[in-house]
Design an enzyme around this catalytic site. Structure first.
Site, mmCIF file in Angstrom:
data_model
loop_
_atom_site.group_PDB
_atom_site.id
_atom_site.type_symbol
_atom_site.label_atom_id
_atom_site.label_comp_id
_atom_site.label_asym_id
_atom_site.label_seq_id
_atom_site.Cartn_x
_atom_site.Cartn_y
_atom_site.Cartn_z
ATOM 1 N N SER A 198 1.029 -1.528 0.227
ATOM 2 C CA SER A 198 -0.249 -0.175 0.145
ATOM 3 C C SER A 198 0.732 1.165 -0.200
ATOM 4 O O SER A 198 1.903 1.084 0.658
ATOM 5 C CB SER A 198 -0.761 0.147 1.157
ATOM 6 O OG SER A 198 -2.197 -0.762 1.078
ATOM 7 N N GLU A 232 -0.717 19.153 -6.485
ATOM 8 C CA GLU A 232 -2.034 19.165 -6.902
ATOM 9 C C GLU A 232 -2.792 17.512 -6.975
ATOM 10 O O GLU A 232 -3.566 17.529 -7.706
ATOM 11 C CB GLU A 232 -1.598 18.696 -8.641
ATOM 12 C CG GLU A 232 -0.923 19.577 -9.784
ATOM 13 C CD GLU A 232 0.721 19.470 -8.847
ATOM 14 O OE1 GLU A 232 0.999 18.568 -8.327
ATOM 15 O OE2 GLU A 232 1.974 20.199 -9.188
ATOM 16 N N SER A 233 -2.837 17.175 -5.311
ATOM 17 C CA SER A 233 -3.475 16.527 -5.582
ATOM 18 C C SER A 233 -2.681 14.858 -4.399
ATOM 19 O O SER A 233 -1.974 15.335 -3.594
ATOM 20 C CB SER A 233 -5.265 16.014 -6.159
ATOM 21 O OG SER A 233 -5.701 17.306 -5.444
ATOM 22 N N HIS A 286 -3.258 0.239 -3.654
ATOM 23 C CA HIS A 286 -3.046 -0.848 -2.990
ATOM 24 C C HIS A 286 -3.202 -2.050 -3.432
ATOM 25 O O HIS A 286 -3.748 -1.928 -5.359
ATOM 26 C CB HIS A 286 -4.324 -1.349 -2.328
ATOM 27 C CG HIS A 286 -4.831 0.146 -1.538
ATOM 28 N ND1 HIS A 286 -3.806 0.563 -0.304
ATOM 29 C CD2 HIS A 286 -5.780 1.321 -1.540
ATOM 30 C CE1 HIS A 286 -4.491 1.702 0.291
ATOM 31 N NE2 HIS A 286 -5.259 2.679 -0.606
ATOM 32 N N CYS A 306 -5.306 18.007 -10.141
ATOM 33 C CA CYS A 306 -5.989 19.763 -10.565
ATOM 34 C C CYS A 306 -5.153 20.503 -11.420
ATOM 35 O O CYS A 306 -4.004 20.571 -10.677
ATOM 36 C CB CYS A 306 -6.449 20.436 -8.805
ATOM 37 S SG CYS A 306 -7.051 19.233 -7.359
#
Lengths: 137, 137
Positions: free
Chosen positions: B55, B62-63, B68, B83
């Site tokens: 994970s 930008e986010s 996983h 974004c």
């Protein structure tokens, strides 16, 4: 078809601007929310942007929770991805809603990792402790 | 309506089992993929599970990108949330596909943070450097 996980994408509109701009508060809310839901926290990372805005992720044994906030729009985007039957992602969703004082929430639930399983077969989101990978191939 | 961000949810089936079970490889692929797409990496955290599975999250300015993996099912679940106009999340999606050698990919793109904007108004995913929060209230 069975799914390995569930994911809720949440749009929290009309939030308390100061709450979602406070990185320490946002981190505590996400950690408390995941713990309330009996998730096992593995790591967490939160960042404050200049001049405002917060991003953060909480990796849990059962997947993750991620947040990005735009205090200037009173908005927070949250993903809650969980696996297994013991955790209810909606418990986390509700806890965040209360703490961010969002008066306009839009949520969507999706299934992740769809597999055909035969009668009596299980789809284990967590492999057995001694499982060998070659066994599955 | 305009959106603050775009999110791609990707199901990578039939992957190279060893590739998606190698935490160092998975981390490098996600970091290289986000850099190829001109994203700005802020932090990254990856974990190897026992007996197998990985994970990890990469927080970008930008986010984020999150993964996983379930090597026992040849499957990786990936979220790519971006974004702004400068980053194409599909560049990241394609890079991961190639590196995980997935022969069966299912992707869905969603818009995040929808707002009504008047004619001539902008929806800025990144506030101006000197913007005061009180200005927006």
């Amino acid at each position: 078809m069975k799914a390995l996980g569930r994911q809720i994408l949440v749009e929290y509109y009309d939030c308390d601007v100061n709450a979602i701009n406070d990185v320490d508060f946002v981190e505590r809310v996400l950690l408390d929310g995941t713990k309330n839901a009996k998730a096992t926290v593995i790591s967490h990372n939160f960042h404050k942007f200049s001049p405002h805005g917060v991003s953060g992720t909480v990796v849990i044994a059962e997947s993750h929770v991620a947040i990005h906030t735009w205090p200037e729009y009173g908005y927070a985007a949250v993903d809650i991805f969980t696996c297994g039957e013991t955790i209810d992602p909606w418990v986390i969703q509700e806890y965040l809603k209360e703490n961010f004082k969002s008066s306009n929430v839009s949520s969507m639930e999706l299934k992740r990792g769809l597999f055909k399983v035969g009668p009596g077969e299980e789809l284990l989101f967590k492999p057995k402790e001694n499982a060998e990978l070659s066994f599955y191939k």
